[in-house]
Enzyme design. Structure first.
Site, PDB file in Angstrom:
ATOM      1  N   PHE A  84       0.809  -1.220   0.000  1.00 34.31           N
ATOM      2  CA  PHE A  84       0.000   0.000   0.000  1.00 34.31           C
ATOM      3  C   PHE A  84       0.847   1.277   0.000  1.00 34.31           C
ATOM      4  O   PHE A  84       0.443   2.282  -0.572  1.00 34.31           O
ATOM      5  CB  PHE A  84      -0.916   0.019   1.243  1.00 34.31           C
ATOM      6  CG  PHE A  84      -1.838  -1.157   1.323  1.00 34.31           C
ATOM      7  CD1 PHE A  84      -3.020  -1.187   0.594  1.00 34.31           C
ATOM      8  CD2 PHE A  84      -1.524  -2.255   2.125  1.00 34.31           C
ATOM      9  CE1 PHE A  84      -3.874  -2.271   0.660  1.00 34.31           C
ATOM     10  CE2 PHE A  84      -2.379  -3.353   2.201  1.00 34.31           C
ATOM     11  CZ  PHE A  84      -3.555  -3.360   1.465  1.00 34.31           C
ATOM     12  N   GLY A  93       2.144   4.831  -4.151  1.00 31.57           N
ATOM     13  CA  GLY A  93       2.769   4.831  -2.815  1.00 31.57           C
ATOM     14  C   GLY A  93       1.856   5.429  -1.766  1.00 31.57           C
ATOM     15  O   GLY A  93       0.650   5.193  -1.785  1.00 31.57           O
ATOM     16  N   TYR A  96      -0.652  11.075  -2.102  1.00 29.78           N
ATOM     17  CA  TYR A  96      -1.613  11.261  -3.188  1.00 29.78           C
ATOM     18  C   TYR A  96      -1.990  12.727  -3.330  1.00 29.78           C
ATOM     19  O   TYR A  96      -2.009  13.469  -2.333  1.00 29.78           O
ATOM     20  CB  TYR A  96      -2.905  10.477  -2.903  1.00 29.78           C
ATOM     21  CG  TYR A  96      -2.771   8.982  -3.051  1.00 29.78           C
ATOM     22  CD1 TYR A  96      -3.249   8.327  -4.183  1.00 29.78           C
ATOM     23  CD2 TYR A  96      -2.170   8.225  -2.055  1.00 29.78           C
ATOM     24  CE1 TYR A  96      -3.133   6.954  -4.312  1.00 29.78           C
ATOM     25  CE2 TYR A  96      -2.047   6.852  -2.178  1.00 29.78           C
ATOM     26  CZ  TYR A  96      -2.531   6.220  -3.311  1.00 29.78           C
ATOM     27  OH  TYR A  96      -2.407   4.856  -3.444  1.00 29.78           O
ATOM     28  N   SER A 286      -3.395  -1.486  -4.411  1.00 28.90           N
ATOM     29  CA  SER A 286      -2.387  -0.603  -3.798  1.00 28.90           C
ATOM     30  C   SER A 286      -2.963   0.768  -3.466  1.00 28.90           C
ATOM     31  O   SER A 286      -2.380   1.507  -2.680  1.00 28.90           O
ATOM     32  CB  SER A 286      -1.179  -0.450  -4.726  1.00 28.90           C
ATOM     33  OG  SER A 286      -1.479   0.428  -5.807  1.00 28.90           O
ATOM     34  N   HIS A 332     -16.567  -0.986  10.314  1.00 28.43           N
ATOM     35  CA  HIS A 332     -15.386  -0.871  11.158  1.00 28.43           C
ATOM     36  C   HIS A 332     -15.769  -1.053  12.626  1.00 28.43           C
ATOM     37  O   HIS A 332     -16.864  -0.686  13.046  1.00 28.43           O
ATOM     38  CB  HIS A 332     -14.712   0.484  10.945  1.00 28.43           C
ATOM     39  CG  HIS A 332     -14.328   0.718   9.517  1.00 28.43           C
ATOM     40  ND1 HIS A 332     -13.409  -0.065   8.868  1.00 28.43           N
ATOM     41  CD2 HIS A 332     -14.766   1.621   8.589  1.00 28.43           C
ATOM     42  CE1 HIS A 332     -13.281   0.360   7.611  1.00 28.43           C
ATOM     43  NE2 HIS A 332     -14.104   1.372   7.413  1.00 28.43           N
ATOM     44  N   CYS A 375      -9.024  -0.520  14.176  1.00 23.64           N
ATOM     45  CA  CYS A 375     -10.188  -1.257  13.694  1.00 23.64           C
ATOM     46  C   CYS A 375      -9.942  -2.738  13.941  1.00 23.64           C
ATOM     47  O   CYS A 375      -8.858  -3.246  13.673  1.00 23.64           O
ATOM     48  CB  CYS A 375     -10.403  -0.999  12.209  1.00 23.64           C
ATOM     49  SG  CYS A 375     -11.767  -1.975  11.565  1.00 23.64           S
ATOM     50  N   HIS A 380      -8.539  -5.240   7.838  1.00 26.09           N
ATOM     51  CA  HIS A 380      -8.208  -3.822   8.004  1.00 26.09           C
ATOM     52  C   HIS A 380      -6.992  -3.637   8.911  1.00 26.09           C
ATOM     53  O   HIS A 380      -6.219  -2.694   8.739  1.00 26.09           O
ATOM     54  CB  HIS A 380      -9.422  -3.068   8.561  1.00 26.09           C
ATOM     55  CG  HIS A 380     -10.611  -3.123   7.655  1.00 26.09           C
ATOM     56  ND1 HIS A 380     -11.845  -2.618   7.992  1.00 26.09           N
ATOM     57  CD2 HIS A 380     -10.757  -3.640   6.397  1.00 26.09           C
ATOM     58  CE1 HIS A 380     -12.697  -2.817   6.991  1.00 26.09           C
ATOM     59  NE2 HIS A 380     -12.061  -3.441   6.029  1.00 26.09           N
ATOM     60  N   MET A 385      -5.085  -0.040   9.365  1.00 20.71           N
ATOM     61  CA  MET A 385      -6.066   0.841  10.016  1.00 20.71           C
ATOM     62  C   MET A 385      -5.837   0.828  11.527  1.00 20.71           C
ATOM     63  O   MET A 385      -6.654   0.312  12.303  1.00 20.71           O
ATOM     64  CB  MET A 385      -7.478   0.381   9.658  1.00 20.71           C
ATOM     65  CG  MET A 385      -8.539   1.447   9.915  1.00 20.71           C
ATOM     66  SD  MET A 385     -10.161   0.922   9.348  1.00 20.71           S
ATOM     67  CE  MET A 385     -10.084   1.329   7.615  1.00 20.71           C
TER      68      MET A 385
HETATM   69 CU   LIG Z   1     -12.255  -1.498   9.613  1.00 20.24          CU
END
Ligand SMILES: [Cu+2]
Length: 393
Positions: A84, A93, A96, A286, A332, A375, A380, A385
């Site tokens: 990721f 990468g 962004y 990704s 989540h 999470c 995740h 996360m």
């Molecule tokens: Cu989650």
């Protein structure tokens, strides 16, 4: 006089003495009712403050992993994380091009409002909007993007000229101006904060809402145009709108940010030396950034003193405002290590969120340390996360 004491005064005023005042005092009695309840006269929705925010949609380069390493393990990124976060000729990468709401000091939109240390943890979210039941909120919105965008508000009351969403709703031409603010233009959104925008009978003293762009709802929100709103009950707020008795407010938005569906994808592809087919499965994977407030793998600033980053002190009243965004993968289950919260009237250390669901959770931490906050969905966890919060003794 605080509103609570006003209400007490009203209850203690015997009905008999009111009658004895006689007809000549009816006007005065009416005035007393207004004063003792603190409520505005009929016909006026708001007697509170007008809170004005200058918010622009800006094109910003955002890094989901600015430290360049895994803050949870304290180690370099492993192979799973690198799927990721690692950049390459065919991979974007961790950084962004995104479209983010940012707060400015005034209508000239020339100076960004510095984000205080207590709100640094918001990451790529827009500025937090605080209001109290009875207030008015005004967002002066400037679109600095090269495509139309808007502000669509949850919870507060608005008319068709401030809904910020284009659809067949019978709006007049003037009421369409808010739906898609053109590049370079400024539009003013006005809202009121009636009782139904504030805490209900089962809520704590403040509730969470959000605002987001709704011109192209999916593409705009994946680009990053989302921000939090906190509404405090009448009579329970400080002058800045934050709830009295709450020492620290923390906002956490859980999302698989799908950069493939962001309206900024073309700009991100254009930045690659060897852009792949955007439908290549590995490339798409990704670009699924499993983040909290725009941070993956423990990259959210932790802070070192209470009031900074994600740092609080034991015994404080900490109020967490939690939200998810996204699609069917965005179920989540935020989990705090070390301490528990009161959410929906229940004592838990895990709660659950569906896309655009918002929850308030109150914590009085009694267990000092640096603790994981993540999470609890396994896929995740692996995808990053996760963040940390710190409780100082
Ligand atoms: Cu989650």
């Amino acid at each position: 006089m605080h509103e609570e004491s006003r209400d007490v005064a009203r209850r203690r005023l015997p009905a008999a003495s009111l009658l004895a005042m006689g007809a000549a005092l009816v006007v005065l009695a009416g005035y007393l009712v207004l004063v003792t309840t603190g409520r505005p006269a009929a016909g006026h929705e708001s007697a509170g403050t007008t809170r004005t925010y200058y918010i622009a949609a800006d094109s910003v380069r955002w890094d989901y992993a600015p430290t360049g390493s895994n803050g949870i393990t304290g180690q370099p990124f492993d192979d799973v994380a690198n799927e990721f976060v690692a950049a390459g000729p065919e991979r974007i990468g961790s950084a962004y091009v995104k479209s983010l709401y940012r707060e400015y000091t005034d209508r000239s939109f020339s100076t960004l409002t510095p984000r205080p240390a207590a709100w640094e943890h918001l990451g790529f979210l827009g500025p937090v909007i605080h209001a109290v039941v009875g207030d008015r909120v005004r967002i002066v919105f400037k679109n600095n993007l090269d495509r139309p965008a808007s502000v669509h508000m949850h919870g507060l009351k608005y008319d068709k000229g401030a809904e910020g969403a284009p659809y067949a709703d019978g709006s007049t031409a003037r009421q369409k101006d808010d739906d898609a603010v053109p590049p370079g233009a400024i539009y003013t959104y006005d809202y009121t904060v009636p009782e139904r925008a504030g805490p209900g009978p089962m809520d704590p003293s403040s509730v969470m809402w959000m605002y987001h762009s709704h011109t192209d709802e999916v593409g705009d929100t994946y680009a990053g145009l989302v921000g939090p709103v906190i509404v405090t009950a009448r009579g329970q707020a400080r002058a800045d709108g934050t709830p009295r008795g709450v020492d620290r407010e923390l906002v956490a938005v859980f999302q698989v940010s799908d950069e493939n569906q962001s309206l900024d994808l073309p700009a991100n592809l254009a930045g690659l030396p060897a852009p792949p087919d955007p439908e290549d499965e590995g490339f798409e994977e990704s670009n699924l950034m499993h983040d909290i407030n725009g941070y993956v793998y423990g990259n959210q600033p932790l802070g070192s003193a209470p009031g900074e980053g994600m740092t609080v002190r034991a015994g404080q009243h900490v109020r967490w405002y939690l939200m998810a965004m996204g699609t069917e993968v965005d179920l989540h289950t935020p989990h705090w290590h070390g301490n528990t919260v009161l959410a929906n009237g229940m004592r838990v250390d895990v709660t659950s969120l569906l896309p655009a669901q918002m929850i308030v959770a109150d914590m009085t931490p009694d267990d000092p340390g640096i603790w994981l906050f993540h999470c609890h969905v396994n896929d995740h966890i692996l995808a990053g996360m996760m963040t940390r919060y710190q409780v100082l003794p």
